[in-house]
Design a protein around this motif. Structure first.
Motif, short mmCIF file in Angstrom:
data_model
loop_
_atom_site.label_atom_id
_atom_site.label_comp_id
_atom_site.label_asym_id
_atom_site.label_seq_id
_atom_site.Cartn_x
_atom_site.Cartn_y
_atom_site.Cartn_z
N ARG A 13 0.86 -1.19 0.00
CA ARG A 13 0.00 0.00 0.00
C ARG A 13 0.89 1.24 0.00
O ARG A 13 1.78 1.38 0.86
N LEU A 14 0.64 2.11 -0.97
CA LEU A 14 1.39 3.36 -1.07
C LEU A 14 0.59 4.48 -0.42
O LEU A 14 -0.60 4.66 -0.74
N TYR A 15 1.24 5.21 0.47
CA TYR A 15 0.60 6.34 1.15
C TYR A 15 1.15 7.65 0.57
O TYR A 15 2.37 7.82 0.45
N GLY A 16 0.22 8.54 0.28
CA GLY A 16 0.60 9.85 -0.23
C GLY A 16 -0.09 10.14 -1.54
O GLY A 16 -0.37 9.24 -2.33
N ARG A 17 -0.35 11.41 -1.77
CA ARG A 17 -1.05 11.81 -3.00
C ARG A 17 -0.06 11.93 -4.16
O ARG A 17 1.09 12.30 -3.96
N TYR A 18 -0.56 11.63 -5.37
CA TYR A 18 0.28 11.76 -6.55
C TYR A 18 0.66 13.23 -6.80
O TYR A 18 1.56 13.51 -7.59
N ALA A 19 -0.03 14.13 -6.15
CA ALA A 19 0.34 15.54 -6.23
C ALA A 19 1.73 15.78 -5.67
O ALA A 19 2.38 16.78 -6.00
N SER A 20 2.21 14.87 -4.81
CA SER A 20 3.60 14.96 -4.34
C SER A 20 4.50 14.30 -5.37
O SER A 20 4.32 13.12 -5.71
N PRO A 21 5.51 15.02 -5.87
CA PRO A 21 6.39 14.41 -6.88
C PRO A 21 7.19 13.23 -6.32
O PRO A 21 7.57 12.34 -7.06
N PHE A 22 7.45 13.25 -5.00
CA PHE A 22 8.18 12.13 -4.40
C PHE A 22 7.31 10.87 -4.41
O PHE A 22 7.78 9.77 -4.67
N VAL A 23 6.03 11.05 -4.13
CA VAL A 23 5.09 9.93 -4.19
C VAL A 23 4.92 9.48 -5.63
O VAL A 23 4.93 8.28 -5.94
N ARG A 24 4.80 10.46 -6.52
CA ARG A 24 4.48 10.09 -7.91
C ARG A 24 5.61 9.30 -8.56
O ARG A 24 5.36 8.38 -9.33
#
Ligand SMILES: N[C@@H](CCC(=O)N[C@@H](CS)C(=O)NCC(=O)O)C(=O)O
Length: 222
Positions: free
Chosen positions: A2-13
């Motif tokens: 499970r990935l936590y964080g919004r794709y709006a964050s470039p680190f998450v994306r």
């Protein structure tokens, strides 16, 4: 996983794009590292930042570089986007270090504008951040011979730089248009509609609309 964080964050994306490129299925919890989500996030990462990746069995990885390192291991050396040894690995890690640094200073400038009242913005700090962003992306642009940063195939340097460029261009269109990084612009344009990028489009978010009020929201010229 499970990935936590919004794709709006470039680190998450960049993590999410890599999961797609490796065909690794995952569930997604679009937690924000601010506001009400902070408490939930702090249970995964003591400093309540995104991204975090929960593995089967409850183990949690934090920081995009550490997560990508694990995903490379799952993908295996033949598919890993960061070469496992030698000059090719050092080259990709160097490109990534500059790209991450430039992106971090971009985010630092956004936070300054977002979290402090306008009259308290510290001009020299913003100018210093902008210089590092400008110099970092200019260096990357000069290093890019195409079609990829290194050799004939896509690496994590291409993925991360494209993600960071798309993030910056969306947040600060006028500033990014003025950087004149035509090769990075072309790389991002080429990757943005590929399946892994299309599946991880950033959610609309508040930092953009707040920044628009600063007069940096003019549309990017072609
Ligand atoms: N070095 C970290 C940076 C992560 C990061 O800065 N995430 C931001 C979101 S874009 C965050 O969680 N910010 C909240 C905070 O720093 O408190 C990584 O590569 O994962």
């Amino acid at each position: 996983m499970r990935l936590y964080g919004r794709y709006a964050s470039p680190f998450v994306r960049r993590v999410a794009v890599t999961l797609h490129l490796y065909d690794l299925p995952y569930e997604h919890s679009a937690l924000m590292p601010f506001g009400a989500d902070k408490t939930a996030l702090a249970k995964l990462n003591p400093i309540a930042r995104v991204p975090a990746l929960e593995l089967g069995g409850g183990e949690v990885l934090v920081d995009s570089a550490a997560i990508l390192d694990h995903l490379d291991e799952l993908a295996g050396p033949d598919r890993a986007l960061t070469p496992s040894t030698g000059p090719d690995r050092r080259r990709v890690l160097t490109l990534l270090a500059v790209a991450l640094g430039a992106n971090e200073k971009l985010v630092a400038g956004l936070y300054e504008r977002h979290f402090r009242p306008r009259e308290a913005w510290h001009g020299p700090w913003l100018a210093a951040c902008d210089k590092q962003v400008r110099d970092g992306f200019a260096w990357l642009d000069a290093e890019f011979a195409g079609p990829w940063f290194t050799g004939d195939g896509m690496t994590q340097a291409d993925v991360s730089v494209a993600v960071f460029w798309l993030f910056g261009r969306a947040k600060r269109p006028t500033f990014f248009a003025g950087l004149g990084c035509r090769r990075l612009e072309a790389l991002a344009d080429r990757l943005q509609d590929t399946p892994a990028f299309a599946a991880t489009r950033p959610e609309p978010e508040k930092l953009t609309s707040d920044l628009a009020a600063t007069g940096e929201s003019a549309p990017m010229r072609p």
